[in-house]
Structure formats: structure tokens, C-alpha cells
Scaffold this active site. Structure first.
Site, PDB file in Angstrom:
ATOM      1  N   THR A 127       0.791  -1.233   0.000  1.00 15.38           N
ATOM      2  CA  THR A 127       0.000   0.000   0.000  1.00 15.38           C
ATOM      3  C   THR A 127       0.822   1.282   0.000  1.00 15.38           C
ATOM      4  OG1 THR A 127      -1.451   1.314   1.435  1.00 15.38           O
ATOM      5  CG2 THR A 127      -0.163  -0.357   2.522  1.00 15.38           C
ATOM      6  N   GLU A 129       0.204   3.603   1.814  1.00 14.21           N
ATOM      7  CA  GLU A 129       0.314   4.038   3.219  1.00 14.21           C
ATOM      8  C   GLU A 129       1.741   3.861   3.731  1.00 14.21           C
ATOM      9  OE1 GLU A 129      -2.115   5.375   5.489  1.00 14.21           O
ATOM     10  OE2 GLU A 129      -3.126   5.753   3.600  1.00 14.21           O
ATOM     11  N   TYR A 151      -1.731   0.338  10.920  1.00 10.67           N
ATOM     12  CA  TYR A 151      -1.972  -0.392   9.666  1.00 10.67           C
ATOM     13  C   TYR A 151      -0.718  -0.346   8.789  1.00 10.67           C
ATOM     14  CZ  TYR A 151      -3.668  -0.955   4.815  1.00 10.67           C
ATOM     15  OH  TYR A 151      -3.832  -1.338   3.506  1.00 10.67           O
ATOM     16  N   LYS A 155       1.744  -3.320   7.485  1.00 13.11           N
ATOM     17  CA  LYS A 155       1.940  -3.569   6.047  1.00 13.11           C
ATOM     18  C   LYS A 155       3.409  -3.463   5.659  1.00 13.11           C
ATOM     19  CE  LYS A 155      -2.116  -4.365   4.012  1.00 13.11           C
ATOM     20  NZ  LYS A 155      -2.415  -5.390   3.013  1.00 13.11           N
TER      21      LYS A 155
HETATM   22  P1  NAP Z   1     -11.522  -4.947   1.948  1.00 13.03           P
HETATM   23  O1  NAP Z   1     -12.658  -4.645   1.033  1.00 13.03           O
HETATM   24  O2  NAP Z   1     -11.538  -4.412   3.331  1.00 13.03           O
HETATM   25  O3  NAP Z   1     -11.347  -6.538   2.005  1.00 13.03           O
HETATM   26  C1  NAP Z   1     -10.517  -7.139   2.943  1.00 13.03           C
HETATM   27  C2  NAP Z   1     -10.673  -8.641   2.834  1.00 13.03           C
HETATM   28  O4  NAP Z   1      -9.817  -9.259   3.798  1.00 13.03           O
HETATM   29  C3  NAP Z   1     -12.093  -9.143   3.113  1.00 13.03           C
HETATM   30  O5  NAP Z   1     -12.376 -10.198   2.249  1.00 13.03           O
HETATM   31  C4  NAP Z   1     -11.966  -9.659   4.549  1.00 13.03           C
HETATM   32  O6  NAP Z   1     -12.882 -10.691   4.862  1.00 13.03           O
HETATM   33  C5  NAP Z   1     -10.559 -10.251   4.494  1.00 13.03           C
HETATM   34  N1  NAP Z   1      -9.999 -10.469   5.822  1.00 13.03           N
HETATM   35  C6  NAP Z   1      -9.845  -9.587   6.836  1.00 13.03           C
HETATM   36  N2  NAP Z   1      -9.287 -10.178   7.903  1.00 13.03           N
HETATM   37  C7  NAP Z   1      -9.081 -11.477   7.560  1.00 13.03           C
HETATM   38  C8  NAP Z   1      -8.540 -12.599   8.228  1.00 13.03           C
HETATM   39  N3  NAP Z   1      -8.109 -12.523   9.497  1.00 13.03           N
HETATM   40  N4  NAP Z   1      -8.479 -13.777   7.574  1.00 13.03           N
HETATM   41  C9  NAP Z   1      -8.936 -13.890   6.315  1.00 13.03           C
HETATM   42  N5  NAP Z   1      -9.484 -12.869   5.628  1.00 13.03           N
HETATM   43  C10 NAP Z   1      -9.539 -11.671   6.240  1.00 13.03           C
HETATM   44  O7  NAP Z   1     -10.138  -4.442   1.293  1.00 13.03           O
HETATM   45  P2  NAP Z   1      -9.792  -4.089  -0.234  1.00 13.03           P
HETATM   46  O8  NAP Z   1     -10.036  -2.634  -0.443  1.00 13.03           O
HETATM   47  O9  NAP Z   1     -10.404  -5.099  -1.137  1.00 13.03           O
HETATM   48  O10 NAP Z   1      -8.210  -4.250  -0.214  1.00 13.03           O
HETATM   49  C11 NAP Z   1      -7.601  -5.516  -0.508  1.00 13.03           C
HETATM   50  C12 NAP Z   1      -6.176  -5.498   0.008  1.00 13.03           C
HETATM   51  O11 NAP Z   1      -5.443  -4.436  -0.593  1.00 13.03           O
HETATM   52  C13 NAP Z   1      -6.036  -5.280   1.517  1.00 13.03           C
HETATM   53  O12 NAP Z   1      -4.928  -6.033   1.943  1.00 13.03           O
HETATM   54  C14 NAP Z   1      -5.729  -3.786   1.649  1.00 13.03           C
HETATM   55  O13 NAP Z   1      -5.025  -3.554   2.834  1.00 13.03           O
HETATM   56  C15 NAP Z   1      -4.886  -3.579   0.409  1.00 13.03           C
HETATM   57  N6  NAP Z   1      -4.933  -2.241  -0.182  1.00 13.03           N
HETATM   58  C16 NAP Z   1      -6.113  -1.674  -0.518  1.00 13.03           C
HETATM   59  C17 NAP Z   1      -6.130  -0.428  -1.133  1.00 13.03           C
HETATM   60  C18 NAP Z   1      -7.416   0.235  -1.541  1.00 13.03           C
HETATM   61  O14 NAP Z   1      -7.373   1.442  -1.821  1.00 13.03           O
HETATM   62  N7  NAP Z   1      -8.527  -0.492  -1.626  1.00 13.03           N
HETATM   63  C19 NAP Z   1      -4.904   0.219  -1.430  1.00 13.03           C
HETATM   64  C20 NAP Z   1      -3.722  -0.421  -1.077  1.00 13.03           C
HETATM   65  C21 NAP Z   1      -3.725  -1.654  -0.478  1.00 13.03           C
HETATM   66  P3  NAP Z   1     -14.332 -10.403   5.534  1.00 13.03           P
HETATM   67  O15 NAP Z   1     -15.238 -10.081   4.383  1.00 13.03           O
HETATM   68  O16 NAP Z   1     -14.597 -11.667   6.210  1.00 13.03           O
HETATM   69  O17 NAP Z   1     -14.137  -9.216   6.461  1.00 13.03           O
HETATM   70  O1  G4F Z   2     -10.844   6.544   2.569  1.00 15.61           O
HETATM   71  P1  G4F Z   2      -9.857   6.452   3.665  1.00 15.61           P
HETATM   72  O2  G4F Z   2     -10.331   5.863   4.944  1.00 15.61           O
HETATM   73  O3  G4F Z   2      -8.624   5.660   3.076  1.00 15.61           O
HETATM   74  P2  G4F Z   2      -7.086   5.548   3.514  1.00 15.61           P
HETATM   75  O4  G4F Z   2      -6.881   5.886   4.921  1.00 15.61           O
HETATM   76  O5  G4F Z   2      -6.300   6.321   2.509  1.00 15.61           O
HETATM   77  O6  G4F Z   2      -6.817   3.982   3.348  1.00 15.61           O
HETATM   78  C1  G4F Z   2      -7.208   3.281   2.173  1.00 15.61           C
HETATM   79  O7  G4F Z   2      -6.226   3.429   1.185  1.00 15.61           O
HETATM   80  C2  G4F Z   2      -4.940   2.866   1.528  1.00 15.61           C
HETATM   81  C3  G4F Z   2      -4.009   3.147   0.356  1.00 15.61           C
HETATM   82  O8  G4F Z   2      -3.356   4.356   0.538  1.00 15.61           O
HETATM   83  C4  G4F Z   2      -5.115   1.384   1.774  1.00 15.61           C
HETATM   84  F1  G4F Z   2      -3.895   0.834   2.067  1.00 15.61           F
HETATM   85  C5  G4F Z   2      -6.092   1.151   2.901  1.00 15.61           C
HETATM   86  O9  G4F Z   2      -6.308  -0.255   3.043  1.00 15.61           O
HETATM   87  C6  G4F Z   2      -7.420   1.825   2.556  1.00 15.61           C
HETATM   88  O10 G4F Z   2      -8.003   1.144   1.474  1.00 15.61           O
HETATM   89  O11 G4F Z   2      -9.258   7.898   3.992  1.00 15.61           O
HETATM   90  C7  G4F Z   2      -8.701   8.725   2.997  1.00 15.61           C
HETATM   91  C8  G4F Z   2      -8.406  10.108   3.581  1.00 15.61           C
HETATM   92  C9  G4F Z   2      -7.672  10.092   4.923  1.00 15.61           C
HETATM   93  O12 G4F Z   2      -6.662  11.087   4.940  1.00 15.61           O
HETATM   94  C10 G4F Z   2      -8.732  10.440   5.951  1.00 15.61           C
HETATM   95  O13 G4F Z   2      -8.226  11.143   7.085  1.00 15.61           O
HETATM   96  O14 G4F Z   2      -9.674  10.732   3.839  1.00 15.61           O
HETATM   97  C11 G4F Z   2      -9.624  11.357   5.106  1.00 15.61           C
HETATM   98  N1  G4F Z   2     -10.997  11.468   5.634  1.00 15.61           N
HETATM   99  C12 G4F Z   2     -11.635  12.657   5.879  1.00 15.61           C
HETATM  100  N2  G4F Z   2     -12.835  12.409   6.381  1.00 15.61           N
HETATM  101  C13 G4F Z   2     -11.806  10.455   5.988  1.00 15.61           C
HETATM  102  C14 G4F Z   2     -12.979  11.053   6.464  1.00 15.61           C
HETATM  103  N3  G4F Z   2     -11.662   9.107   5.938  1.00 15.61           N
HETATM  104  C15 G4F Z   2     -12.709   8.348   6.358  1.00 15.61           C
HETATM  105  N4  G4F Z   2     -12.606   6.989   6.281  1.00 15.61           N
HETATM  106  N5  G4F Z   2     -13.858   8.894   6.862  1.00 15.61           N
HETATM  107  C16 G4F Z   2     -14.044  10.238   6.931  1.00 15.61           C
HETATM  108  O15 G4F Z   2     -15.075  10.723   7.380  1.00 15.61           O
END
Ligand code: NAP
Ligand code: G4F
Length: 362
Positions: A127, A129, A151, A155
Site C-alpha cells: 500500500t 500508506e 496499519y 503492512k
Molecule cells: P476490503 O474490502 O476491506 O477486504 C478485505 C478482505 O480481507 C475481506 O475479504 C476480509 O474478509 C478479508 N480479511 C480480513 N481479515 C481477515 C482474516 N483474518 N483472515 C482472512 N481474511 C480476512 O479491502 P480491499 O479494499 O479489497 O483491499 C484488498 C487489500 O489491498 C487489503 O490487503 C488492503 O489492505 C490492500 N490495499 C487496498 C487499497 C485500496 O485502496 N482499496 C490500497 C492499497 C492496499 P471479511 O469479508 O470476512 O471481512
Molecule cells: O478513505 P480512507 O479511509 O482511506 P485511507 O486511509 O487512505 O486507506 C485506504 O487506502 C490505503 C491506500 O493508501 C489502503 F492501504 C487502505 O487499506 C485503505 O483502502 O481515507 C482517505 C483520507 C484520509 O486522509 C482520511 O483522514 O480521507 C480522510 N478522511 C476525511 N474524512 C476520511 C474522512 N476518511 C474516512 N474513512 N472517513 C471520513 O469521514
């Protein structure tokens, strides 16, 4: 037929990746957790497909992971499972470390212990992050890491243990350093989905106000459906390498709000500063967005902007297949329909007795 194993298959990315791999002709296996309620909404449409299989397992349970890996014997593993919410990681730091850090080690060891180290390729969901309190803008594969939440620290372990196994055991394991990617399947507490759902509810009279945290935070937001292709491309590469996956464009939370509300027919004007900033509906003068301290984080990452040049050059990936404007529109259109359906269902429930009496519903 190639076999892929996806952890986190019920999540946003897991569901798109499963669809993508099925279309490519893979036999797709997914790891799911037992839950007391149905949580398979994102993959329900795939159940029953002859090449789609689910296995119970948990990334915090070594034996379950070893058992699934040694039974399936996959050619490719996509380790997407994680406690993925940054703000939540401040509330459950130990669980986050167990799943997001040690969980990665469990997957790597399961592959090694199953005798698959020379045949199974592993993708790790890393990520942006990791760049955290950023030391360079925009960020690329050589930018130093400065993780800035429990987090991100977890990671970071995942990233380094993947690199370690690649070098120590010559395994084909890589990290995709993905910047934020969103979609109509995004969890409803991430900021983009929170905004598109609220905009739809406010436009349809189901909500008065949206409370957010830091409106000035900057992100590089892409479309999740485009990003899963990259996960696959990383594993098809000749060499195991890490890649930054991003659009190369940056927007603020405030801009995201402006565009999403515009798409539902509300023009916003922001007035005030910091905790006193408000988003006002220009047509009615009503305040529809306010800032709440509840959504501020103890440490927040505020300047993410990715440089996807390496992925473009070496994987031939197109980072701007879906533009920022298109992404917001996709999410808003989806949520406008969702809210309209919810309203219709509520209307039917409220008037059920009358409809039954009048024979509108039999
Ligand atoms: P998500 O929608 O929150 O999905 C997370 C998945 O992980 C769900 O299927 C969840 O299962 C499963 N999980 C959580 N804890 C677990 C455990 N202990 N054992 C087995 N499965 C578990 O996340 P996403 O947005 O698809 O992201 C996928 C991956 O990419 C994550 O690793 C996230 O950290 C990483 N990532 C995401 C972003 C982004 O912007 N979306 C960016 C960078 C990296 P349940 O349904 O059972 O909760
Ligand atoms: O949407 P967010 O919660 O995503 P964040 O923290 O960037 O994390 C996501 O992206 C990461 C990749 O960079 C992944 F690794 C991670 O698993 C996840 O998918 O927040 C985005 C930004 C933050 O700066 C937060 O402070 O939006 C700001 N924010 C402002 N108001 C808020 C809010 N975030 C959330 N969730 N809720 C609010 O009301």
C-alpha cells in the site's frame, strides 16, 4: 488450467480479481471467514460457477492457511486479506498486526512447507500508506517509507518479509504498492463511498448532513476494477519485482465531495476553515457537510500521489483507463440507484397492509 488462490475474496478487490481471473480461464479458489451474518454480497453472483471454489480459513490461523494452500496447490496466490481500515487500526492495533503483518508470513511459510516454493507465484497487497508522512512527492518505487499508522507499520512488515523470502529462498513473490482505489463495491466507511452514499441520500431527502474529517487530505484515487488487472500483470512478469500502481493524479477530499455532489445535482460552496469548515448547497443555502473531530486520526497521511511510470513501461498498464471524473460518476450513479431502491422498499413496507388490502400486492 491455472489455479489461483485469493485471500480476501469477499472484499472489494478480491471480488473484482475473482471475476477477472475466471474470465482469463483460471480455476479460482478463495479463502473466506465464518461469520454469523451473510457477508458474501460481492461474490454471490460467482457462487455456482464450476471454476469458483471457497474454503474456510483465517490469516490469523496458520493451520487453516497451510491446509488450504497444501490442498489447493495453487500456481498463483493473491494475498489480499487484511484489516484494511487505517482509522480502525488505531482501535485494533494488535489484530491488525497479526493479520496484516504475521498473516503475510503465514502465507509464505504455507507455500514453502507445501513444497510449492519453486512453482507458486505470490502477490502481496501492499500500500501507498507505506509512504505515510511522505518524504517525496510524487512517490515511486525508490521513495523512502515512513509508515504513519498501526496499519501502515503492519503492512511494512508484510512488504519486507515478501522481499526477504524472494531473496532468501528465490521465491517469485512481489508486492504491488497500490494507491487508493475505489469503486461501487468500496466499503461504506472509506471516505469516497461515504461521500457518494451521503450525496445520494441527501439528494433524495434521506439524510440531512454528512460529517467528515480532514477535507484537505490528498489522495491518488483510481478505479479498483482497473487495478486488479495490474495484480495479475505483476505475476505474469519475467522477474519478481515490486511496482507502484497509481493514476499519477491527485485530488483532495474536498474536491471529491464537490464532484460527487455535482453529479447528484447539488453545487457546493465551502466556507470557513479547519474544524469550522462547512459545505453549503448554493441553491438552498443549507449546510450539507460539516467537519467532526470523530473522523480525525491520531496521525494522518495527507499527501499521497503515485508515479506509475514503471508499471506503464514494464507491464504495459494504462493507469488512466478510468478517469477521476468517471470513477466518481460510476460510484454516484450506483448509489443513486441503491438509495432509490431502499426508498421503494421502505415505501412498500410502510404501505404493505394497504397494498395487500387493495390487491396491489398479492
Ligand atoms: P476490503 O474490502 O476491506 O477486504 C478485505 C478482505 O480481507 C475481506 O475479504 C476480509 O474478509 C478479508 N480479511 C480480513 N481479515 C481477515 C482474516 N483474518 N483472515 C482472512 N481474511 C480476512 O479491502 P480491499 O479494499 O479489497 O483491499 C484488498 C487489500 O489491498 C487489503 O490487503 C488492503 O489492505 C490492500 N490495499 C487496498 C487499497 C485500496 O485502496 N482499496 C490500497 C492499497 C492496499 P471479511 O469479508 O470476512 O471481512
Ligand atoms: O478513505 P480512507 O479511509 O482511506 P485511507 O486511509 O487512505 O486507506 C485506504 O487506502 C490505503 C491506500 O493508501 C489502503 F492501504 C487502505 O487499506 C485503505 O483502502 O481515507 C482517505 C483520507 C484520509 O486522509 C482520511 O483522514 O480521507 C480522510 N478522511 C476525511 N474524512 C476520511 C474522512 N476518511 C474516512 N474513512 N472517513 C471520513 O469521514
Amino acid at each position: 488450467m491455472k489455479k489461483a488462490l485469493i485471500t480476501g475474496i469477499t472484499g472489494q478487490d478480491g471480488s473484482y480479481l475473482a471475476e477477472f481471473l475466471l474470465e482469463k480461464g483460471y480455476d479460482v479458489h478463495g479463502v473466506i471467514r465464518r461469520s454469523s451474518v451473510d457477508y458474501r454480497e460481492r461474490i454471490a453472483h460467482l457462487e455456482g460457477h464450476p471454476h469458483f471454489h471457497l474454503h474456510y480459513g483465517d490469516l490469523s490461523d496458520s493451520m487453516s492457511i497451510l491446509s488450504v494452500v497444501s490442498t489447493v496447490r495453487p500456481d498463483e496466490i493473491y494475498n489480499l486479506a487484511a484489516q484494511s481500515h487505517v482509522q480502525v487500526s488505531f482501535d485494533v492495533p494488535e489484530f491488525t498486526a497479526d493479520v496484516d503483518a504475521t498473516g503475510v508470513l503465514r502465507v509464505l511459510e504455507a507455500v514453502r512447507l507445501s513444497g510449492l516454493k519453486d512453482t507458486c507465484r505470490i502477490y502481496q497487497a501492499s500500500t501507498s500508506e507505506l509512504y505515510g508522512k511522505v518524504e517525496e512527492v510524487p512517490q515511486n518505487e525508490n521513495t523512502p517509507f515512513h509508515p504513519y499508522s498501526p496499519y501502515a507499520v503492519a503492512k511494512q512488515y508484510g512488504f519486507w518479509i515478501v522481499k526477504e523470502y524472494r531473496e532468501a529462498y528465490n521465491m517469485f513473490c512481489c508486492s504491488g504498492i497500490l494507491f487508493n482505489h475505489e469503486s461501487e463495491r468500496r466499503g461504506e466507511t472509506f471516505v469516497t463511498r461515504k461521500i457518494t452514499l451521503a450525496a445520494a441520500r441527501i439528494a433524495q431527502g434521506k439524510q440531512d448532513k454528512l460529517y467528515l474529517g480532514n477535507l484537505s487530505s490528498l489522495r491518488d484515487w483510481g478505479y479498483a476494477r482497473d487495478y486488479v488487472e495490474c495484480m495479475w500483470l505483476i505475476l505474469q512478469n519475467d522477474k519478481p519485482e515490486d511496482f507502484v500502481i497509481a493514476t499519477g493524479e491527485q485530488h483532495s477530499v474536498r474536491e471529491f465531495c464537490q464532484l460527487a455532489f455535482h453529479d447528484v445535482g447539488i453545487e457546493l460552496e465551502f466556507v470557513g476553515e479547519g474544524m469550522n469548515e462547512k459545505g453549503i448547497d448554493k441553491a438552498t443555502g443549507k449546510t450539507v457537510i460539516e467537519v467532526s473531530p470523530d473522523f480525525y486520526r491520531p496521525t494522518d497521511v495527507v499527501n499521497l500521489w503515485g508515479d506509475p511510470s514503471k508499471a506503464k513501461r514494464e507491464l504495459g498498464w494504462n493507469p488512466t483507463k478510468t478517469t477521476f471524473e468517471q470513477l466518481v460518476k460510476i460510484m454516484v450513479d450506483h448509489d443513486m440507484k441503491k438509495v432509490a431502491v431502499e426508498r421503494a422498499e421502505e415505501h412498500i413496507k410502510t404501505n404493505l397492509a394497504e397494498y395487500l388490502e387493495k390487491g396491489v400486492i398479492k
